[in-house]
Write an enzyme that holds these catalytic residues in place. Structure first.
Site, PDB file in Angstrom:
ATOM      1  N   HIS A 198       1.141  -0.905   0.043  1.00 60.98           N
ATOM      2  CA  HIS A 198      -0.326  -0.040   0.161  1.00 60.98           C
ATOM      3  C   HIS A 198       0.504   1.238   0.232  1.00 60.98           C
ATOM      4  O   HIS A 198       2.311   1.247  -0.048  1.00 60.98           O
ATOM      5  CB  HIS A 198      -0.673   0.312   0.846  1.00 60.98           C
ATOM      6  CG  HIS A 198      -0.351  -0.404   2.517  1.00 60.98           C
ATOM      7  ND1 HIS A 198       0.604  -0.614   2.654  1.00 60.98           N
ATOM      8  CD2 HIS A 198      -0.242   1.335   3.210  1.00 60.98           C
ATOM      9  CE1 HIS A 198       1.317  -0.553   4.357  1.00 60.98           C
ATOM     10  NE2 HIS A 198       0.962   0.435   4.698  1.00 60.98           N
ATOM     11  N   ASP A 200       0.582   5.307   1.816  1.00 61.45           N
ATOM     12  CA  ASP A 200      -0.116   6.005   2.906  1.00 61.45           C
ATOM     13  C   ASP A 200      -0.394   6.696   2.476  1.00 61.45           C
ATOM     14  O   ASP A 200       0.028   8.354   1.593  1.00 61.45           O
ATOM     15  CB  ASP A 200       1.011   6.243   4.265  1.00 61.45           C
ATOM     16  CG  ASP A 200       1.443   4.926   4.592  1.00 61.45           C
ATOM     17  OD1 ASP A 200       0.560   4.469   4.857  1.00 61.45           O
ATOM     18  OD2 ASP A 200       2.030   4.972   4.901  1.00 61.45           O
ATOM     19  N   HIS A 255       4.937  -0.387   0.077  1.00 61.12           N
ATOM     20  CA  HIS A 255       5.585  -0.717   0.682  1.00 61.12           C
ATOM     21  C   HIS A 255       4.800  -1.911   2.009  1.00 61.12           C
ATOM     22  O   HIS A 255       3.278  -1.468   1.653  1.00 61.12           O
ATOM     23  CB  HIS A 255       6.040  -0.037   2.077  1.00 61.12           C
ATOM     24  CG  HIS A 255       5.201   1.016   2.516  1.00 61.12           C
ATOM     25  ND1 HIS A 255       4.363   1.873   2.417  1.00 61.12           N
ATOM     26  CD2 HIS A 255       4.206   0.971   3.670  1.00 61.12           C
ATOM     27  CE1 HIS A 255       3.601   3.147   3.278  1.00 61.12           C
ATOM     28  NE2 HIS A 255       3.595   2.226   4.101  1.00 61.12           N
ATOM     29  N   ARG A 265       7.605  -8.349  15.849  1.00 62.28           N
ATOM     30  CA  ARG A 265       7.717  -7.385  15.795  1.00 62.28           C
ATOM     31  C   ARG A 265       7.021  -5.525  15.866  1.00 62.28           C
ATOM     32  O   ARG A 265       5.894  -6.376  16.362  1.00 62.28           O
ATOM     33  CB  ARG A 265       7.794  -7.648  13.982  1.00 62.28           C
ATOM     34  CG  ARG A 265       8.336  -5.286  14.003  1.00 62.28           C
ATOM     35  CD  ARG A 265       8.889  -5.862  12.498  1.00 62.28           C
ATOM     36  NE  ARG A 265       8.964  -4.519  11.493  1.00 62.28           N
ATOM     37  CZ  ARG A 265       8.095  -3.430  10.962  1.00 62.28           C
ATOM     38  NH1 ARG A 265       6.930  -4.236  10.292  1.00 62.28           N
ATOM     39  NH2 ARG A 265       8.073  -2.966  10.551  1.00 62.28           N
TER      40      ARG A 265
END
Length: 331
Positions: A198, A200, A255, A265
């Protein structure tokens, strides 16, 4: 200076490349030039010597770790995300899924105070940690945008940052938790998707993660580049709104995050956004007879509505490209 990152793992659809790392303690004019170059070439860079204290970062990270360690029944009290609150695997409203859980909060202090009651056993402590972190990364975000304005030789060098400093800004903060994967040997650069491809929609994103890999950016040629994790730096992403305002000069980077590590994570993202009624259009400085306007004017509210109506990987800016007949975009 721009420092090549450690060589990332190669795979059939990824390649090794030096990720731009910009030292914010350098000469201001040099930093401005480096930022513009990184945003044009990658839409992404890392910053070091950024001025956000380890204490502020550590407090929010600690709150995130504590929340995600709770039993599922406790976490569900802070959800479902609509869009704010706690979410698990569902991303947005259109069927996108990922191997993660998250908290999404508006940066308005009143909203944070109200949400914290269902998130933490100590709402005041949680709210203070979130608000202090937002204050630090917002200032970093605005400083980067003002340096960008200088590097672009804009007449109004605060044109981007002013939107984010506006009391009615629509900025949000997100804490993502990608659970550890069992029976993993090493790290697989083609593993399961935690958060799909996607861009942002906002102006600029500031991301900080722990020492676990997973983040990848996509280059113009379509190849994916793993971003080596470093808890001491911040990752900076150009958003769709900034690409539109710079008439395509700054690249809104696509990304994704993989969920393929034996260790959990945790990433924390600040999405700097304008007020809902703010108008987004290519700046006059960015338009010429040789480079006509690529996008028609739109409000941030319109763009946000479009973002929520589409799938995660869709290119939202295509809906707002300029055309010759002047048709209005229907959402």
């Amino acid at each position: 200076m721009v420092v090549p990152s450690p060589s990332p793992i190669r795979s059939k659809k990824t390649k090794a490349v030096g990720i731009p790392v910009i030292d914010l303690s350098l000469n201001r004019s040099a930093i401005a030039e480096l930022i513009v170059n990184a945003c044009q070439d990658y839409g992404f860079f890392k910053v070091v010597n950024h001025g956000v204290s380890k204490e502020i970062i550590g407090r929010l990270e600690g709150e995130g770790v504590s929340f995600f360690a709770k039993p599922s029944s406790e976490k569900q009290k802070a959800g479902p995300a609509g869009p704010f609150g706690y979410g698990c695997k569902n991303i947005g409203f259109n069927g996108d899924m990922g191997e993660l859980e998250y908290l999404l909060l508006h940066t308005n202090p009143v909203s944070i105070s109200e949400r914290s009651k269902s998130i933490s056993n100590d709402p005041t402590k949680f709210s203070c940690a979130v608000n202090d972190y937002i204050e630090g990364v917002r200032e970093l975000c605005c400083e980067i945008l003002e340096l960008m304005g200088e590097g672009l030789w804009l007449q109004d060098k605060a044109v981007f940052s002013r939107m984010i400093r506006d009391v009615d800004n629509d900025s949000v903060i997100r804490v993502n938790h990608y659970p550890a994967v069992k029976d993993v040997k090493g790290w697989d650069p083609c593993g399961p998707i935690g958060f799909g491809e996607h861009s942002d929609p906002q102006i600029l994103t500031i991301l900080r993660s722990n020492d676990v890999p997973g983040l990848q950016i996509r280059l113009r040629d379509g190849l994916w580049v793993p971003v080596p994790p470093d808890p001491t730096d911040f990752c900076v992403f150009v958003g769709d709104a900034l690409e539109a305002m710079t008439n395509g000069r700054m690249l809104s980077v696509r990304h994704r995050a993989l969920a393929n590590s034996a260790k959990a994570r945790l990433s924390m993202m600040y999405f700097g956004a304008p007020p809902l009624n703010a108008w987004i259009s290519p700046l006059p400085d960015m338009v010429s007879s040789q480079k006509p306007s690529l996008y028609k004017p739109f409000s941030w509210g319109e763009y946000k509505k479009a973002a929520y109506s589409l799938r995660l990987g869709d290119n939202r800016l295509d809906l707002f490209k300029a055309n010759t007949n002047g048709d209005k975009v229907e959402l």
